[in-house]
Design a protein around this motif. Sequence first.
Motif, PDB file in Angstrom:
ATOM      1  N   ILE A 117      35.323   9.051 -22.654  1.00 36.61           N
ATOM      2  CA  ILE A 117      36.539   9.205 -21.875  1.00 36.61           C
ATOM      3  C   ILE A 117      36.441  10.401 -20.924  1.00 36.61           C
ATOM      4  O   ILE A 117      36.850  10.319 -19.763  1.00 36.61           O
ATOM      5  CB  ILE A 117      37.768   9.326 -22.804  1.00 36.61           C
ATOM      6  N   LYS A 118      35.841  11.503 -21.384  1.00 39.54           N
ATOM      7  CA  LYS A 118      35.699  12.673 -20.521  1.00 39.54           C
ATOM      8  C   LYS A 118      34.698  12.399 -19.402  1.00 39.54           C
ATOM      9  O   LYS A 118      34.887  12.849 -18.271  1.00 39.54           O
ATOM     10  CB  LYS A 118      35.265  13.893 -21.337  1.00 39.54           C
ATOM     11  N   GLU A 119      33.634  11.665 -19.709  1.00 41.72           N
ATOM     12  CA  GLU A 119      32.651  11.323 -18.683  1.00 41.72           C
ATOM     13  C   GLU A 119      33.291  10.440 -17.614  1.00 41.72           C
ATOM     14  O   GLU A 119      33.075  10.647 -16.415  1.00 41.72           O
ATOM     15  CB  GLU A 119      31.446  10.613 -19.293  1.00 41.72           C
ATOM     16  N   ALA A 120      34.080   9.453 -18.050  1.00 43.29           N
ATOM     17  CA  ALA A 120      34.733   8.559 -17.093  1.00 43.29           C
ATOM     18  C   ALA A 120      35.685   9.319 -16.181  1.00 43.29           C
ATOM     19  O   ALA A 120      35.806   9.006 -14.987  1.00 43.29           O
ATOM     20  CB  ALA A 120      35.480   7.458 -17.841  1.00 43.29           C
ATOM     21  N   MET A 121      36.360  10.328 -16.714  1.00 48.93           N
ATOM     22  CA  MET A 121      37.306  11.098 -15.919  1.00 48.93           C
ATOM     23  C   MET A 121      36.621  12.123 -15.026  1.00 48.93           C
ATOM     24  O   MET A 121      37.259  12.704 -14.141  1.00 48.93           O
ATOM     25  CB  MET A 121      38.300  11.809 -16.853  1.00 48.93           C
ATOM     26  N   SER A 122      35.320  12.345 -15.234  1.00 54.97           N
ATOM     27  CA  SER A 122      34.585  13.341 -14.455  1.00 54.97           C
ATOM     28  C   SER A 122      33.789  12.728 -13.310  1.00 54.97           C
ATOM     29  O   SER A 122      33.191  13.461 -12.515  1.00 54.97           O
ATOM     30  CB  SER A 122      33.629  14.130 -15.364  1.00 54.97           C
ATOM     31  N   LEU A 123      33.762  11.404 -13.221  1.00 51.17           N
ATOM     32  CA  LEU A 123      32.917  10.749 -12.225  1.00 51.17           C
ATOM     33  C   LEU A 123      33.551  10.759 -10.846  1.00 51.17           C
ATOM     34  O   LEU A 123      34.735  10.451 -10.677  1.00 51.17           O
ATOM     35  CB  LEU A 123      32.652   9.300 -12.636  1.00 51.17           C
TER      36      LEU A 123
END
Length: 256
Positions: free
Chosen positions: A140-146
């Motif tokens: 979830i954090k990776e998806a929000m950082s893209l």
Amino acid sequence: MKKFLLITSCVFLLCLSGCWGMKEVQHQIYITALGLDFKKGQYYVYFQALSFSNVARQEGGSSSSEEPPVLVGTGKGDTLEEAFDYIQRSSPSPLYFGHISTLYFTPSMLKHHLNEFLDYAGRTEVIRYNTGVFSIKKDIKEAMSLNGFFGKSPAFSFTFNPGEVLENDSFIPTITYQNLIQRYRQPVGSMLIPSIKVEESQWQEGEKPKSIVKISGGYLLAHKKITGWLNINELEGINWLDKDTTRLYLVYNEKK
């Protein structure tokens, strides 16, 4: 007479409210997306913030080789209130929630704690009714950082503005926060919450794989419960039942 009118006008002007309490853009942190998870007995809230100066520069056509920064903060607590307060206490500037465009829910949040979030959001008016709703199993954090393509901010990605993509290929219906609260407590019917995943095998930026957020399927919600999950292939045909469908692609197979 003129002197009297001038004095009277000045007195009335003093009574008018001005913009003395207005805060400058750079003095606040504008939250653009929220991620919600429940694990190990605690609520986790992920805050995504973007630099509006970078978004405005990209909308104006300015190009830059550097990707705009994406700020992701994490709050946790035994209640949602504690999780929100946890991150706000650590922020050097006030947080502003009026620009939230996307909500991400993990399966554990959808299955067991969605009602708590709807109750909290309804009492605090944190979420706008036109906010998009998605689910995500992990990263979830990776998806929000893209960032988006060509170094653009996440504001130009699918989860922030799915309408432009679905206008050309309405392969899955999307929902808003308004749809969610309207249909969550309905005794009949069901709704689909699109799920996403981080994918890096389809696109390449320069010589490096480009990670993107991609639709992977959807969770079925009925009678306040998650009744199952279907992958994107199993959902083929659902777009025929969506009144917002604008364009479909059909593949003709001579053997069928």
